[in-house]
Design an enzyme around this catalytic site. Structure first.
Site, mmCIF file in Angstrom:
data_model
loop_
_atom_site.group_PDB
_atom_site.id
_atom_site.type_symbol
_atom_site.label_atom_id
_atom_site.label_comp_id
_atom_site.label_asym_id
_atom_site.label_seq_id
_atom_site.Cartn_x
_atom_site.Cartn_y
_atom_site.Cartn_z
ATOM 1 N N TYR A 67 78.960 -10.913 46.638
ATOM 2 C CA TYR A 67 78.065 -12.057 46.854
ATOM 3 C C TYR A 67 78.010 -12.987 45.634
ATOM 4 O O TYR A 67 78.226 -14.196 45.761
ATOM 5 C CB TYR A 67 76.662 -11.558 47.211
ATOM 6 C CG TYR A 67 75.694 -12.677 47.514
ATOM 7 C CD1 TYR A 67 75.717 -13.321 48.750
ATOM 8 C CD2 TYR A 67 74.739 -13.086 46.582
ATOM 9 C CE1 TYR A 67 74.827 -14.350 49.038
ATOM 10 C CE2 TYR A 67 73.854 -14.106 46.866
ATOM 11 C CZ TYR A 67 73.898 -14.734 48.092
ATOM 12 O OH TYR A 67 73.016 -15.758 48.368
ATOM 13 N N LYS B 272 79.366 -17.040 45.181
ATOM 14 C CA LYS B 272 78.560 -18.220 44.875
ATOM 15 C C LYS B 272 79.074 -18.908 43.595
ATOM 16 O O LYS B 272 78.968 -20.133 43.467
ATOM 17 C CB LYS B 272 77.080 -17.839 44.751
ATOM 18 C CG LYS B 272 76.471 -17.359 46.079
ATOM 19 C CD LYS B 272 76.547 -18.404 47.190
ATOM 20 C CE LYS B 272 75.782 -17.987 48.441
ATOM 21 N NZ LYS B 272 75.852 -18.975 49.531
HETATM 22 P P1 NAP Z 1 69.787 -15.876 56.847
HETATM 23 O O1 NAP Z 1 68.405 -16.042 57.368
HETATM 24 O O2 NAP Z 1 70.478 -14.583 56.998
HETATM 25 O O3 NAP Z 1 70.676 -17.075 57.463
HETATM 26 C C1 NAP Z 1 72.056 -17.097 57.308
HETATM 27 C C2 NAP Z 1 72.608 -18.050 58.355
HETATM 28 O O4 NAP Z 1 74.036 -18.119 58.187
HETATM 29 C C3 NAP Z 1 72.352 -17.575 59.788
HETATM 30 O O5 NAP Z 1 72.093 -18.684 60.604
HETATM 31 C C4 NAP Z 1 73.665 -16.936 60.159
HETATM 32 O O6 NAP Z 1 73.917 -16.918 61.546
HETATM 33 C C5 NAP Z 1 74.607 -17.899 59.468
HETATM 34 N N1 NAP Z 1 75.961 -17.404 59.362
HETATM 35 C C6 NAP Z 1 76.429 -16.268 58.801
HETATM 36 N N2 NAP Z 1 77.754 -16.181 58.955
HETATM 37 C C7 NAP Z 1 78.137 -17.277 59.629
HETATM 38 C C8 NAP Z 1 79.376 -17.769 60.090
HETATM 39 N N3 NAP Z 1 80.516 -17.080 59.925
HETATM 40 N N4 NAP Z 1 79.405 -18.960 60.729
HETATM 41 C C9 NAP Z 1 78.277 -19.651 60.930
HETATM 42 N N5 NAP Z 1 77.069 -19.242 60.547
HETATM 43 C C10 NAP Z 1 77.003 -18.060 59.907
HETATM 44 O O7 NAP Z 1 69.818 -16.149 55.280
HETATM 45 P P2 NAP Z 1 69.299 -17.370 54.368
HETATM 46 O O8 NAP Z 1 68.585 -16.753 53.240
HETATM 47 O O9 NAP Z 1 68.645 -18.402 55.180
HETATM 48 O O10 NAP Z 1 70.701 -17.890 53.806
HETATM 49 C C11 NAP Z 1 71.121 -19.241 53.879
HETATM 50 C C12 NAP Z 1 71.933 -19.557 52.644
HETATM 51 O O11 NAP Z 1 71.080 -19.469 51.498
HETATM 52 C C13 NAP Z 1 73.088 -18.576 52.381
HETATM 53 O O12 NAP Z 1 74.230 -19.296 51.949
HETATM 54 C C14 NAP Z 1 72.551 -17.707 51.255
HETATM 55 O O13 NAP Z 1 73.583 -17.151 50.478
HETATM 56 C C15 NAP Z 1 71.723 -18.712 50.486
HETATM 57 N N6 NAP Z 1 70.745 -18.149 49.585
HETATM 58 C C16 NAP Z 1 69.684 -17.427 50.063
HETATM 59 C C17 NAP Z 1 68.744 -16.915 49.170
HETATM 60 C C18 NAP Z 1 67.547 -16.148 49.631
HETATM 61 O O14 NAP Z 1 66.778 -15.657 48.766
HETATM 62 N N7 NAP Z 1 67.295 -16.017 50.917
HETATM 63 C C19 NAP Z 1 68.891 -17.124 47.789
HETATM 64 C C20 NAP Z 1 69.974 -17.854 47.337
HETATM 65 C C21 NAP Z 1 70.878 -18.368 48.252
HETATM 66 P P3 NAP Z 1 73.533 -15.628 62.480
HETATM 67 O O15 NAP Z 1 72.089 -15.781 62.839
HETATM 68 O O16 NAP Z 1 74.466 -15.779 63.637
HETATM 69 O O17 NAP Z 1 73.798 -14.400 61.667
#
Ligand code: NAP
Length: 255
Positions: free
Chosen positions: A178, A182
Site C-alpha cells: 500500500y 501511494k
Molecule cells: P473505501 O471505502 O474502501 O472505498 C474504496 C473505493 O474504491 C470503493 O468504492 C471501491 O469499490 C473502489 N475500488 C476498489 N477497487 C476498484 C477498482 N478496481 N475499480 C474501481 N473502483 C475500485 O476506502 P476509502 O478510504 O474511501 O478510499 C478511497 C481512497 O482514499 C483510496 O485511494 C485510499 O487509498 C485513499 N485513502 C484512504 C485513507 C483512509 O484513512 N480511509 C487514507 C489515505 C488515503 P467497491 O465498493 O466495489 O469495493
C-alpha cells in the site's frame, strides 16, 4: 432533448460508490457539478447516484473498474457521447491489498514476507489503474476550459514522513504494497503535472487523512466529508492554483 445537461462542470470520481469518493461526489454535486459516480459494481454505483440525486444533485453511475481496460474505454465513450468533455477527474479508487491499513493489522504487507501477487494487485489498482483511467479520459479533459485532476494518495506514501523514525508514521508496520503504491502515485502526479502544465491542466495529489471507511475497517477518526475536503479543494482550484503538489487539508505534505 437529452436529459444530460452540458452546462454544468462535469466531474468523474472513480470508486465513488462509498467512502471518501462518495463524500467527494456528494460535495461536488452540492456545489452544482454533474458528478459521474465511477463504480466497478453497477448496482452499488446506481445506489450512490440515486442517493446524490435524492439530495438534489445531478449524478449518474458509470461502470468503471480501473483494472479493466474494457470498462475504462466504455466509460470514456459514455462520457464523450453525453457530455463531449470532462472537467474534473478524481482518481480515488484504491485498495489496501490486505484489507488492512491500520498499523496494528497489516502484517501481510511487511516487506520481508509480503506476497508478490498482493503487491501486484495493489499496484494494478492504485497505480496502473490511475494511468489507465487518466489516459483514457485525457482527450475529454483537454476539451475543458479548466481541467483538474486529483489523485487520492496518502500520507503513508510520503517518503519524508516514512523515513523519519520519530515521525508521525513511526507506529505503522513497514509496508511493501500500500505505502509504496501511494509513493508511486505521488511520482505519477508530478510527472503528469509536468507534462500537462503547458496545457493548463492542474494535477495534484491529496492526502485525505485517516478517515473512517471500509479500507481501514473503520478505525479512522475523520468523517468521509472531512477526508473529502482537500479532494474537493483541489478539484475546484482556480486558474492560479498549484500543480504537481501534495496537499492535506492543513496544507502541503512533504513528498
Ligand atoms: P473505501 O471505502 O474502501 O472505498 C474504496 C473505493 O474504491 C470503493 O468504492 C471501491 O469499490 C473502489 N475500488 C476498489 N477497487 C476498484 C477498482 N478496481 N475499480 C474501481 N473502483 C475500485 O476506502 P476509502 O478510504 O474511501 O478510499 C478511497 C481512497 O482514499 C483510496 O485511494 C485510499 O487509498 C485513499 N485513502 C484512504 C485513507 C483512509 O484513512 N480511509 C487514507 C489515505 C488515503 P467497491 O465498493 O466495489 O469495493
Amino acid at each position: 432533448m437529452s436529459e444530460y445537461s452540458t452546462n454544468r462542470t462535469v466531474a468523474m470520481i472513480t470508486g465513488a460508490n462509498k467512502g471518501i469518493g462518495r463524500a467527494t461526489a456528494e460535495r461536488l454535486a452540492a456545489l452544482g457539478m454533474t458528478v459521474l459516480i465511477g463504480a466497478r459494481d453497477q448496482g452499488r454505483g446506481e445506489q450512490a447516484a440515486a442517493a446524490v440525486r435524492a439530495a438534489g444533485g445531478d449524478a449518474y453511475a458509470v461502470v468503471l473498474d480501473v483494472t479493466d481496460p474494457a470498462t475504462v474505454g466504455a466509460a470514456a465513450r459514455w462520457v464523450e457521447e453525453r457530455f463531449g468533455r470532462l472537467d474534473v477527474l478524481i482518481n480515488n479508487a484504491g485498495i489496501s491489498g490486505s484489507g488492512q491499513v491500520s498499523p496494528e493489522d497489516a502484517h501481510d504487507q511487511v516487506p520481508s514476507s509480503v506476497d508478490l501477487d498482493m503487491v501486484r494487485a495493489v499496484f494494478e489498482t492504485n497505480v496502473f489503474g490511475v494511468i489507465r483511467v487518466t489516459n483514457a479520459l485525457l482527450p475529454l479533459l483537454r476539451r475543458s476550459p479548466a481541467p483538474r485532476i486529483v489523485n487520492v494518495s496518502s500520507a503513508a506514501g510520503s517518503l519524508t514522513l516514512a523515513s523519519d523514525p520519530d515521525g508521525p508514521l513511526a507506529g505503522l508496520l513497514a509496508s511493501a504494497a500500500y505505502s509504496p503504491s501511494k509513493t508511486a502515485l505521488n511520482g505519477l502526479t508530478v510527472q503528469y503535472a509536468n507534462e500537462l502544465r503547458k496545457d493548463g491542466i492542474l494535477v495534484n495529489a491529496a492526502d485525505p487523512g485517516f478517515v473512517d471507511t471500509d479500507i481501514n475497517h473503520h478505525t479512522g477518526y475523520l468523517t468521509t466529508a472531512q477526508g473529502a475536503a482537500v479532494v474537493v479543494r483541489l478539484a475546484t482550484l482556480g486558474a492560479d492554483g498549484p500543480t504537481g503538489g501534495f496537499f492535506a487539508e492543513g496544507g502541503p505534505v512533504p513528498w
